[in-house]
Design an enzyme around this catalytic site. Structure first.
Site, PDB file in Angstrom:
ATOM      1  N   SER A 112       0.852  -1.193   0.000  1.00 40.36           N
ATOM      2  CA  SER A 112       0.000   0.000   0.000  1.00 40.36           C
ATOM      3  C   SER A 112       0.886   1.241   0.000  1.00 40.36           C
ATOM      4  CB  SER A 112      -0.848  -0.022   1.263  1.00 40.36           C
ATOM      5  OG  SER A 112      -1.310   1.267   1.560  1.00 40.36           O
ATOM      6  N   SER A 113       0.349   2.338  -0.534  1.00 41.32           N
ATOM      7  CA  SER A 113       1.155   3.565  -0.608  1.00 41.32           C
ATOM      8  C   SER A 113       1.388   4.187   0.776  1.00 41.32           C
ATOM      9  CB  SER A 113       0.500   4.584  -1.542  1.00 41.32           C
ATOM     10  OG  SER A 113      -0.786   4.916  -1.085  1.00 41.32           O
ATOM     11  N   CYS A 114       0.723   3.669   1.825  1.00 42.13           N
ATOM     12  CA  CYS A 114       0.948   4.249   3.162  1.00 42.13           C
ATOM     13  C   CYS A 114       2.265   3.797   3.788  1.00 42.13           C
ATOM     14  CB  CYS A 114      -0.214   3.940   4.090  1.00 42.13           C
ATOM     15  SG  CYS A 114      -0.306   2.203   4.503  1.00 42.13           S
ATOM     16  N   TYR A 141      -0.374  -0.839  10.203  1.00 43.38           N
ATOM     17  CA  TYR A 141      -0.591  -1.465   8.891  1.00 43.38           C
ATOM     18  C   TYR A 141       0.638  -1.264   8.000  1.00 43.38           C
ATOM     19  CZ  TYR A 141      -2.864  -2.214   4.330  1.00 43.38           C
ATOM     20  OH  TYR A 141      -3.203  -2.653   3.067  1.00 43.38           O
ATOM     21  N   LYS A 145       3.160  -3.955   6.210  1.00 37.78           N
ATOM     22  CA  LYS A 145       3.369  -4.005   4.753  1.00 37.78           C
ATOM     23  C   LYS A 145       4.851  -3.828   4.405  1.00 37.78           C
ATOM     24  CE  LYS A 145      -0.672  -4.951   3.178  1.00 37.78           C
ATOM     25  NZ  LYS A 145      -0.856  -6.235   2.466  1.00 37.78           N
ATOM     26  N   HIS A 184     -12.843   3.033   3.202  1.00 43.06           N
ATOM     27  CA  HIS A 184     -12.026   4.149   2.714  1.00 43.06           C
ATOM     28  C   HIS A 184     -12.943   5.293   2.279  1.00 43.06           C
ATOM     29  CE1 HIS A 184      -9.056   0.837   2.233  1.00 43.06           C
ATOM     30  NE2 HIS A 184      -8.262   1.776   2.706  1.00 43.06           N
TER      31      HIS A 184
END
Ligand code: GFB
Length: 320
Positions: A112-114, A141, A145, A184
């Site tokens: 994920s981009s987070c 999270y 990841k 989201h």
């Protein structure tokens, strides 16, 4: 003869029933991959190492796609912090290690981009990973990841496994989660504007200031990108070029306020938008630099407005 080199391989798609997994399943089937295996959570709990090992020993998949994860929006990430880190660490560790034990030929892990630092320069280049601190609301999270990326990278470095990760931007589309507490922003706003229109409400409340910028990609684009990478990019193509994973996104973003305007137009809601600033904004911006994946020959195609319209049609078909 088929041009697709993995067309006959036995592919295990972990997470096949979620929004992302179901889009990947659609894409694989449409492209002619018909040797797919998947298992529902009541039959195979991916958090249980022994169960995952038994499943792999029995099925012997040749390719593994890791689309299984505990996911959610900003509030779910910030509330179920222990579950987000534990479940995701367990799922990815079990899947990646079982793949190694069973000599899986290729594995693609979805992140994920987070994973990027909260205040990183924009657009986010792959090399910015671990250069600064993370956004607090989704730190558990993101840490899980990042561990997934590092598992793939180091199983390649130590054992030569053909495993790598892709980092999608915020995704949306059919089969998304429309629960207002855990979803989201994009499905939440579709539902909020729809219900406000149906109930003749004069305003819709959205969280935060409306100022954060987000990039959104239609989930079928992600699925097409993944199928493309599976056929055309191997782990060594990345790692030998000092690239530890690949961003996958559209390369375009907009503010939450602009997104709200677009969704209200699509839904046909004419009232006002009210901002609930007691809710967090999260990271101010996370726009992916997609130049690497573009150079490898792949680009996202779906325009945001078109993708939202298709998602709204799916939502209406399910809710009327
Ligand atoms: O999509 P979202 O929940 O997650 O929120 P993130 C994006 C932005 O939309 C935030 C605002 O600034 C929210 O405050 N927002 C406005 C809303 N109204 C709403 C609403 O009704 N619901 C929701 N959910 N948001 C997640 C991460 O971050 O994105 C995950 O927590 C993951 O780890 C995922 O990376 C893709 O984009 O902030």
């Amino acid at each position: 003869m088929s041009e697709l080199k993995y067309i006959k391989k036995k592919i295990y798609l972990a997470g096949h029933s979620g929004m992302v997994g179901s889009a990947i399943k659609r894409c694989l089937k449409k492209s002619g991959y018909d040797n797919l295996v998947y298992q529902s959570i009541d039959k195979l709990d991916l958090i249980r190492q022994e169960k995952v090992e038994e499943f792999f020993a029995h099925e012997k998949p040749e390719i593994v796609i890791v689309a299984a994860a505990r996911v959610g929006g900003i509030l779910a990430n910030n509330t179920f912090r222990a579950q987000f880190i534990y479940d995701n660490l367990m799922i990815e560790s079990n899947l990646i290690h079982s793949s190694y034990l069973n000599k899986v030929e290729k594995l693609i892990f979805l992140g994920s981009s987070c994973i990027y630092p909260k205040l990183a320069n924009q657009p986010l280049k792959e090399e910015y990973l671990l250069s600064d601190y993370l956004e607090y609301t989704n730190e558990p999270y993101a840490v899980a990841k990042i561990a997934g990326i590092k598992l793939c990278e180091n199983y390649y470095k130590q054992y030569g496994c053909n495993y790598y990760s892709i980092m999608p931007t915020n995704l949306y589309g059919p089969n998304d989660n429309f629960d207002l507490n855990t979803s989201h922003v994009l499905p939440a706003l579709l539902r909020k504007f729809h219900e406000a229109k149906m109930n003749n409400k004069s305003s819709v409340t959205i969280w935060g200031t409306g100022k954060p910028l987000r990039e959104f990609m239609y989930v079928d684009d992600l699925a097409k990108g993944l199928c493309y990478l599976m056929e055309n990019v191997e782990a060594k193509d990345l790692y030998d070029n000092n690239l530890f994973f690949l961003n996958i996104g559209t390369g375009k973003d907009l503010t939450i306020a602009e997104l709200a305007k677009m969704i209200s137009e699509i839904v046909g809601f004419k009232g006002d938008v009210v901002y609930d600033q007691s809710k967090p904004d999260g990271t101010p911006r996370k726009l992916l630099d997609v130049s690497r994946i573009n150079k490898l020959g792949w680009k996202a195609k779906t325009d945001l407005r078109d993708g939202i319209k298709k998602t709204y049609e799916w939502f209406l078909a399910r809710n009327n």
